[in-house]
Design an enzyme around this catalytic site. Sequence first.
Site, mmCIF file in Angstrom:
data_model
loop_
_atom_site.group_PDB
_atom_site.id
_atom_site.type_symbol
_atom_site.label_atom_id
_atom_site.label_comp_id
_atom_site.label_asym_id
_atom_site.label_seq_id
_atom_site.Cartn_x
_atom_site.Cartn_y
_atom_site.Cartn_z
ATOM 1 C CE LYS A 54 -4.273 -1.599 0.233
ATOM 2 N NZ LYS A 54 -5.021 -1.742 -0.992
ATOM 3 C CE LYS A 72 -5.803 -7.603 -3.873
ATOM 4 N NZ LYS A 72 -6.924 -7.708 -2.985
ATOM 5 C CE LYS A 120 -14.187 -3.671 -3.758
ATOM 6 N NZ LYS A 120 -13.431 -3.571 -2.510
HETATM 7 P P1 ADP Z 1 -9.872 -4.958 -3.181
HETATM 8 O O1 ADP Z 1 -8.437 -5.435 -3.173
HETATM 9 O O2 ADP Z 1 -10.481 -5.112 -4.516
HETATM 10 O O3 ADP Z 1 -10.049 -3.584 -2.582
HETATM 11 P P2 ADP Z 1 -10.809 -5.937 -0.671
HETATM 12 O O4 ADP Z 1 -9.469 -5.643 -0.069
HETATM 13 O O5 ADP Z 1 -11.967 -5.133 -0.243
HETATM 14 O O6 ADP Z 1 -10.675 -5.942 -2.256
HETATM 15 O O7 ADP Z 1 -11.119 -7.481 -0.415
HETATM 16 C C1 ADP Z 1 -12.408 -8.005 -0.158
HETATM 17 C C2 ADP Z 1 -12.310 -9.504 -0.164
HETATM 18 O O8 ADP Z 1 -12.075 -9.968 -1.494
HETATM 19 C C3 ADP Z 1 -11.161 -10.034 0.685
HETATM 20 O O9 ADP Z 1 -11.599 -11.207 1.330
HETATM 21 C C4 ADP Z 1 -10.095 -10.365 -0.302
HETATM 22 O O10 ADP Z 1 -9.259 -11.423 0.126
HETATM 23 C C5 ADP Z 1 -10.915 -10.799 -1.523
HETATM 24 N N1 ADP Z 1 -10.190 -10.498 -2.746
HETATM 25 C C6 ADP Z 1 -9.905 -9.273 -3.241
HETATM 26 N N2 ADP Z 1 -9.243 -9.366 -4.405
HETATM 27 C C7 ADP Z 1 -9.095 -10.706 -4.647
HETATM 28 C C8 ADP Z 1 -8.500 -11.446 -5.709
HETATM 29 N N3 ADP Z 1 -7.956 -10.846 -6.748
HETATM 30 N N4 ADP Z 1 -8.531 -12.790 -5.629
HETATM 31 C C9 ADP Z 1 -9.122 -13.437 -4.589
HETATM 32 N N5 ADP Z 1 -9.714 -12.781 -3.554
HETATM 33 C C10 ADP Z 1 -9.700 -11.441 -3.578
#
Ligand code: ADP
Length: 343
Positions: free
Chosen positions: A127, A207, A210
């Site tokens: 981050k 990965k 968002k």
């Molecule tokens: P983002 O990274 O999109 O902001 P969040 O941090 O809000 O997503 O994560 C919400 C949930 O989705 C968490 O449990 C996270 O482990 C899962 N998650 C987010 N991105 C992925 C991904 N690319 N693959 C698998 N799980 C994911």
Amino acid sequence: MSLTSLSTTSINPTKTRVFSGTRATGRLHLGNYLGAVKGYLDLQNNPDFDCIYMAMDAHTITTPYDAHGLAQASREVVMDYLAAGLDPDKAVITLQSLVPEHMELAFLFSSVVSVAKMQHLPTFKDKVKQHPDNVTMALLNYPILMAADILIYQAALVPTGIDQEPHIEVAREIARRMNDLYGTNFPEPKRFTTATQYVPSLTGAGKMSKSVEGSSINLTDSLDTIRKRLATCPTDGGQGEVLPTTGGVANLLTFVEIFQGQARRAAYEADYLGKGLRYGDLKAELAEAIFAYLAPIREKRSALEQDLSLVDRIIKQGAEAARTIASATVAMTKKQMGFYGQN
Ligand code: ADP
């Protein structure tokens, strides 16, 4: 899910508690769904578990965000949850900030965590790279707040993607430390994994997220948007002696396997190693397959958009149910830590 009947979901102290959430930073994408929400659904539909799922709006402010859009973004996460099949008759569904006890417990927990430990977490370092001008105390505290989110419900299981494993480990360490120092009885939570616990980015690196522009496909994207998003995924000449294991082509093949099956992937791989792979065809077919896969979610989502007051009632009732447990945990923790007036 019957969206017209709304029961007062109660919490049963004899069942295994489950907690998870998603930051309110935008619409849910395939990574959130396959890596986390599918796990939420499995546990919600199993009578052995009591589940609490939230839109994590307090976590949203740990990176730059739009204050004017936060309330709506939080509600959008809940709507995506409901569209994906979360059911207020089976799980508590609400917003993190409506249960302010999470933040109180996080402050108490911060007294047993060293600054150095938080600074060395790989998730923190990532981050910092993404937002070098916004390295705030809130960002450093993210894993401590997450530990509070989980432990405030004595949750033993956390359905989440593999990217969150370092944070679950912090929650376990905090539970141990609190139990050792103050005689609390926090469980050491474990991660519940889905079949697809890591969904790669469309950019070819890292990965799907968002917060990374161009990396994701959202659950409610139109066919045209899905096509456009896949079009940006980097490819190569379509032919070679060895299959790529990282980058855009490897990620596209992973998506083919998820949405079209192993046999289709094997056919494309054979093309790559032989006559050549036509990415235009692959992307067109894949876009259709993803769009069809998401059809039931899109349909529920548009029904919900006609009944926003139902969404708000679900959020309000969920907060009431969650606060009952959360306030008891905070009172117990303060008592164990020696605070005045907790007997
Ligand atoms: P983002 O990274 O999109 O902001 P969040 O941090 O809000 O997503 O994560 C919400 C949930 O989705 C968490 O449990 C996270 O482990 C899962 N998650 C987010 N991105 C992925 C991904 N690319 N693959 C698998 N799980 C994911």
